[in-house]
Design a protein around this motif. Structure first.
Motif, PDB file in Angstrom:
ATOM      1  N   THR A 148       0.552   3.300   7.559  1.00  0.00           N
ATOM      2  CA  THR A 148      -0.910   3.312   7.585  1.00  0.00           C
ATOM      3  C   THR A 148      -1.399   4.703   7.184  1.00  0.00           C
ATOM      4  N   LEU A 149      -2.677   4.797   6.877  1.00  0.00           N
ATOM      5  CA  LEU A 149      -3.238   6.101   6.518  1.00  0.00           C
ATOM      6  C   LEU A 149      -3.102   7.097   7.661  1.00  0.00           C
ATOM      7  N   GLY A 150      -3.320   6.631   8.886  1.00  0.00           N
ATOM      8  CA  GLY A 150      -3.193   7.513  10.036  1.00  0.00           C
ATOM      9  C   GLY A 150      -1.777   8.034  10.196  1.00  0.00           C
ATOM     10  N   GLU A 151      -0.799   7.153  10.004  1.00  0.00           N
ATOM     11  CA  GLU A 151       0.607   7.571  10.120  1.00  0.00           C
ATOM     12  C   GLU A 151       0.979   8.537   9.008  1.00  0.00           C
ATOM     13  N   ALA A 152       0.480   8.288   7.795  1.00  0.00           N
ATOM     14  CA  ALA A 152       0.782   9.178   6.674  1.00  0.00           C
ATOM     15  C   ALA A 152       0.178  10.560   6.897  1.00  0.00           C
ATOM     16  N   SER A 153      -1.062  10.593   7.373  1.00  0.00           N
ATOM     17  CA  SER A 153      -1.729  11.864   7.620  1.00  0.00           C
ATOM     18  C   SER A 153      -0.989  12.660   8.688  1.00  0.00           C
ATOM     19  N   ALA A 154      -0.562  11.984   9.767  1.00  0.00           N
ATOM     20  CA  ALA A 154       0.169  12.658  10.844  1.00  0.00           C
ATOM     21  C   ALA A 154       1.519  13.170  10.350  1.00  0.00           C
ATOM     22  N   TYR A 155       2.206  12.365   9.533  1.00  0.00           N
ATOM     23  CA  TYR A 155       3.524  12.762   9.023  1.00  0.00           C
ATOM     24  C   TYR A 155       3.424  14.024   8.179  1.00  0.00           C
ATOM     25  N   TYR A 156       2.427  14.072   7.293  1.00  0.00           N
ATOM     26  CA  TYR A 156       2.339  15.214   6.392  1.00  0.00           C
ATOM     27  C   TYR A 156       1.673  16.435   7.022  1.00  0.00           C
ATOM     28  N   ARG A 157       1.179  16.282   8.239  1.00  0.00           N
ATOM     29  CA  ARG A 157       0.779  17.487   8.979  1.00  0.00           C
ATOM     30  C   ARG A 157       2.010  18.238   9.462  1.00  0.00           C
ATOM     31  N   GLU A 158       3.101  17.492   9.639  1.00  0.00           N
ATOM     32  CA  GLU A 158       4.346  18.088  10.134  1.00  0.00           C
ATOM     33  C   GLU A 158       5.371  18.329   9.027  1.00  0.00           C
ATOM     34  N   ASN A 159       5.199  17.687   7.892  1.00  0.00           N
ATOM     35  CA  ASN A 159       6.168  17.789   6.799  1.00  0.00           C
ATOM     36  C   ASN A 159       5.455  18.171   5.504  1.00  0.00           C
ATOM     37  N   GLY A 160       6.052  19.083   4.765  1.00  0.00           N
ATOM     38  CA  GLY A 160       5.445  19.541   3.525  1.00  0.00           C
ATOM     39  C   GLY A 160       5.573  18.525   2.407  1.00  0.00           C
ATOM     40  N   PRO A 161       4.473  18.195   1.711  1.00  0.00           N
ATOM     41  CA  PRO A 161       4.545  17.277   0.565  1.00  0.00           C
ATOM     42  C   PRO A 161       5.377  17.895  -0.560  1.00  0.00           C
ATOM     43  N   ARG A 162       6.163  17.079  -1.228  1.00  0.00           N
ATOM     44  CA  ARG A 162       6.976  17.545  -2.352  1.00  0.00           C
ATOM     45  C   ARG A 162       6.917  16.547  -3.492  1.00  0.00           C
ATOM     46  N   GLY A 163       6.718  17.046  -4.694  1.00  0.00           N
ATOM     47  CA  GLY A 163       6.705  16.186  -5.875  1.00  0.00           C
ATOM     48  C   GLY A 163       5.340  15.575  -6.131  1.00  0.00           C
ATOM     49  N   GLU A 164       5.232  14.902  -7.269  1.00  0.00           N
ATOM     50  CA  GLU A 164       3.991  14.240  -7.652  1.00  0.00           C
ATOM     51  C   GLU A 164       3.920  12.865  -6.978  1.00  0.00           C
ATOM     52  N   TYR A 165       2.716  12.488  -6.550  1.00  0.00           N
ATOM     53  CA  TYR A 165       2.525  11.252  -5.792  1.00  0.00           C
ATOM     54  C   TYR A 165       1.647  10.243  -6.529  1.00  0.00           C
ATOM     55  N   VAL A 166       1.978   8.963  -6.329  1.00  0.00           N
ATOM     56  CA  VAL A 166       1.041   7.880  -6.611  1.00  0.00           C
ATOM     57  C   VAL A 166       0.767   7.230  -5.264  1.00  0.00           C
ATOM     58  N   LEU A 167      -0.508   7.148  -4.898  1.00  0.00           N
ATOM     59  CA  LEU A 167      -0.910   6.539  -3.629  1.00  0.00           C
ATOM     60  C   LEU A 167      -1.414   5.133  -3.913  1.00  0.00           C
ATOM     61  N   VAL A 168      -0.825   4.160  -3.254  1.00  0.00           N
ATOM     62  CA  VAL A 168      -1.217   2.763  -3.430  1.00  0.00           C
ATOM     63  C   VAL A 168      -1.859   2.311  -2.120  1.00  0.00           C
ATOM     64  N   LEU A 169      -3.162   2.099  -2.175  1.00  0.00           N
ATOM     65  CA  LEU A 169      -3.945   1.831  -0.961  1.00  0.00           C
ATOM     66  C   LEU A 169      -4.389   0.375  -0.925  1.00  0.00           C
ATOM     67  N   ALA A 170      -4.190  -0.265   0.221  1.00  0.00           N
ATOM     68  CA  ALA A 170      -4.605  -1.659   0.369  1.00  0.00           C
ATOM     69  C   ALA A 170      -6.114  -1.778   0.249  1.00  0.00           C
ATOM     70  N   GLY A 171      -6.568  -2.879  -0.315  1.00  0.00           N
ATOM     71  CA  GLY A 171      -8.000  -3.138  -0.415  1.00  0.00           C
ATOM     72  C   GLY A 171      -8.566  -3.595   0.915  1.00  0.00           C
ATOM     73  N   ALA A 172      -9.880  -3.708   0.973  1.00  0.00           N
ATOM     74  CA  ALA A 172     -10.552  -4.146   2.192  1.00  0.00           C
ATOM     75  C   ALA A 172     -10.267  -5.620   2.457  1.00  0.00           C
ATOM     76  N   GLU A 173     -10.179  -5.956   3.724  1.00  0.00           N
ATOM     77  CA  GLU A 173     -10.005  -7.355   4.101  1.00  0.00           C
ATOM     78  C   GLU A 173     -11.319  -8.102   3.873  1.00  0.00           C
ATOM     79  N   PRO A 174     -11.259  -9.372   3.475  1.00  0.00           N
ATOM     80  CA  PRO A 174     -12.500 -10.132   3.308  1.00  0.00           C
ATOM     81  C   PRO A 174     -13.259 -10.191   4.624  1.00  0.00           C
TER      82      PRO A 174
END
Length: 281
Positions: free
Chosen positions: A200-226
């Motif tokens: 989830t976005l929250g888990e990703a944000s928490a993870y990268y507060r503790e770990n340094g990002p490395r390399g180029e990223y493509v972020l694939v984000l789920a769309g809104a639920e109907p």
């Protein structure tokens, strides 16, 4: 007769992904327009291709585009390449393609690597409909407006991001879409340390507060639920049937129409309407 512009997709990490057709195309053209000639010459040397190179990038595409077009109109053929991936996708190559289209110059695409499509394929998120959003603006106001425009987007969304901006981007995405929205973070695609993180976005944000990002990223984000349709009560269904009857609809037709629209049982609805009408007498 004018020449042809070839859009040649180049590897995004693994040279083994460069197709035989792409190599043959680069060998056949008169010259190559490259985003960074220093990067492209390494690719050409690897495949033993000797062709004149000219620069074509976001800082010179207006003047360079006219120069390339003039040579194409004179009958030369040109291959357009970027440092990695497919030319003209989130790239000033789109301007050169437009110039060629307006001037009647043939443009052919030589397919190959595209980081966004690769990331979408491995994301584990819906792939039937998606929208490519590229890099978010570094301007805070434009960035907020961009994300605000996507609040109700139901298609899967694709973003590119550099490692030094990832933490800020994840925080902005959390604020815009909520910490529970699903995301896949795909980094170093096709390279030695390729990795896809699904969370989830929250888990990703928490993870990268503790770990340094490395390399180029493509972020694939789920769309809104109907949006969930409001459930209708039997009494409300009866009211809708009575309203249709008041407008002249037959009982049977009114019950069928309301039942189909709401999911309420036809028999139960019919009996409830009969009971309501009896009570009114």
């Amino acid at each position: 007769m004018s020449g042809t512009l070839y859009l040649v997709a180049t590897p995004i990490g693994n040279l083994g992904d460069f197709s035989l057709r792409a190599v043959e195309t680069l060998k056949s053209v008169d010259f190559i327009a490259a985003e960074d000639t220093r990067v492209s010459v390494k690719l050409l040397n690897h495949f033993q291709i000797k062709k004149p190179l000219v620069s074509y990038h976001e800082h010179n595409h207006v003047s360079a585009g006219q120069s390339v077009l003039s040579r194409l109109l004179a009958g030369e053929s040109c291959a357009l390449v970027t440092d990695a991936g497919t030319p003209a996708v989130s790239d000033p190559g789109e301007d050169l393609v437009r110039l060629c289209a307006e001037s009647g110059v043939e443009v052919l695409s030589i397919p190959g690597c595209c980081a966004a499509v690769n990331a979408l394929a491995v994301s584990g998120l819906p792939t039937g409909r998606f929208t490519f959003e590229g890099f978010l603006s570094t301007n805070k106001k434009e960035r907020r407006e961009h994300l605000a425009s996507l609040q109700n987007e139901r298609r899967t969304m694709l973003f590119h991001e550099a490692p030094h901006k990832l933490r800020g981007t994840l925080d902005d995405l959390c604020a815009a879409f909520g910490p529970e929205r699903k995301i896949a973070l795909c980094r170093e695609l096709t390279k030695l340390h390729e990795e896809t993180m699904r969370c989830t976005l929250g888990e990703a944000s928490a993870y990268y507060r503790e770990n340094g990002p490395r390399g180029e990223y493509v972020l694939v984000l789920a769309g809104a639920e109907p949006a969930a349709e409001a459930e209708i009560t039997p009494d409300e269904g009866v009211g809708q049937v009575l309203a249709l009857k008041a407008k002249g609809a037959r009982m049977k037709d009114a019950v069928r129409q309301v039942s189909d629209a709401t999911g309420l049982s036809r028999n139960d609805l019919y009996n409830a309407v009969v009971a309501a009408e009896t009570d009114q007498e």
